[in-house]
Design an enzyme around this catalytic site. Structure first.
Site, PDB file in Angstrom:
ATOM      1  CB  SER A 130      51.097  24.035  -9.086  1.00  0.00           C
ATOM      2  OG  SER A 130      51.099  24.152 -10.505  1.00  0.00           O
ATOM      3  CE1 TYR A 147      46.001  22.374  -9.240  1.00  0.00           C
ATOM      4  CE2 TYR A 147      47.305  23.808 -10.649  1.00  0.00           C
ATOM      5  CZ  TYR A 147      47.215  22.716  -9.803  1.00  0.00           C
ATOM      6  OH  TYR A 147      48.339  21.978  -9.519  1.00  0.00           O
TER       7      TYR A 147
END
Length: 274
Positions: A162, A175
């Site tokens: 990401s 995350y």
């Protein structure tokens, strides 16, 4: 890019980016393992699309006669496994190998996120995110590498990371930690696995139009603010990610390892928290 004769496992591939990756690899000729945790209907939909595409391609250009030209005949197989469980991760790799006889490509796509201010994050939510996004990736990759070593073959590992392996994301601390860990794992394994002919790279999406973003897509104010941060002026599509994964899984990328490739329309270098 030609992946005929290759077998690829894509974790978390019952919808969204994972499903698109499966279809792109199948289009290149790979047999594919479709992994899901709790939505078998999505996995079956992905499998049906693989089979339909394969049938269509075999019919086109050959007049339906596969003796006149080589036909693409990508096969698919679905396997349920929770990537947060090391036992199930190892079973997933073993069953994939048992079904197709080997694995050549591992795409670590499965991932989850939990929204909460840092001071409210629970141990359960932290463990859930890290178990799937990092621990699962670690041990799936380990089992895959053990298979390659045992069979004396090279292989390809592609992690779906990401932009948040680099970009802070308030209220998603766990995350970001998981994706930052994936970044370092990739760099470390590039060095450790290189002599074995195994490459490993990250593909790091930005804002991609998938079912997980339905709420955002229906909020014109938040969507507009996000689009203002993206130089290309649009959300990415799952196939934008899938095409790069297919390249990294192919022989065209044999000299690429230990790198992160951002698929974000320029978001990373232009982002401002609202």
């Amino acid at each position: 890019m030609n992946l005929e004769g290759k077998v690829a496992l894509v974790t978390g591939s019952s919808q969204g980016i994972g499903q698109s990756i499966v279809l792109r690899l199948a289009q290149a000729g790979a047999d594919v393992v479709i992994n899901y945790r709790s939505h078998p209907e999505g996995a079956e939909e992905t499998l049906a699309k693989v089979q339909a595409f394969s049938a269509e391609r075999n019919s086109e250009g050959t007049g339906g006669n596969c003796h006149m030209a080589k036909c693409l005949n990508a096969q698919g197989h679905t396997i349920q496994a929770d990537l947060g469980s090391v036992t199930e991760v190892r079973q997933l790799i073993a069953e994939s190998i048992n079904h197709f006889g080997k694995l050549d490509v591992l795409v670590n796509n499965a991932g989850i996120e939990k929204h909460a201010p840092f001071w409210d994050v629970t141990e359960a939510d932290y463990d859930a995110v890290l178990n799937v996004n990092l621990k699962g990736v670690f041990f799936a990759t380990q089992a895959f590498v053990q298979h390659l070593i045992a069979t004396k073959r090279p292989g390809k590992i592609v992690n779906i990371s990401s932009v948040h392996e680099d970009l802070p994301f308030p209220n998603f601390a766990a995350y970001c930690v998981s994706k930052g860990g994936m970044k370092m794992l990739t760099r470390n394994l590039a060095v450790e696995l290189g002599a074995l002919g195994i490459t490993i790279n990250n593909v790091a999406p930005g804002a991609i139009e998938t079912p997980i973003n339905t709420k955002l897509l229906n909020d014109s104010e938040k969507l507009g603010a996000l689009l203002n941060n993206i130089p290309l002026g649009r959300l990415g599509q799952p196939q934008d990610v899938a095409s790069l994964v297919a390249f990294l899984a192919s022989a065209d990328a044999d000299y690429i390892t230990g790198s992160t490739f951002f698929v974000d329309g320029g978001l990373l270098w232009n982002y401002q928290e609202q």
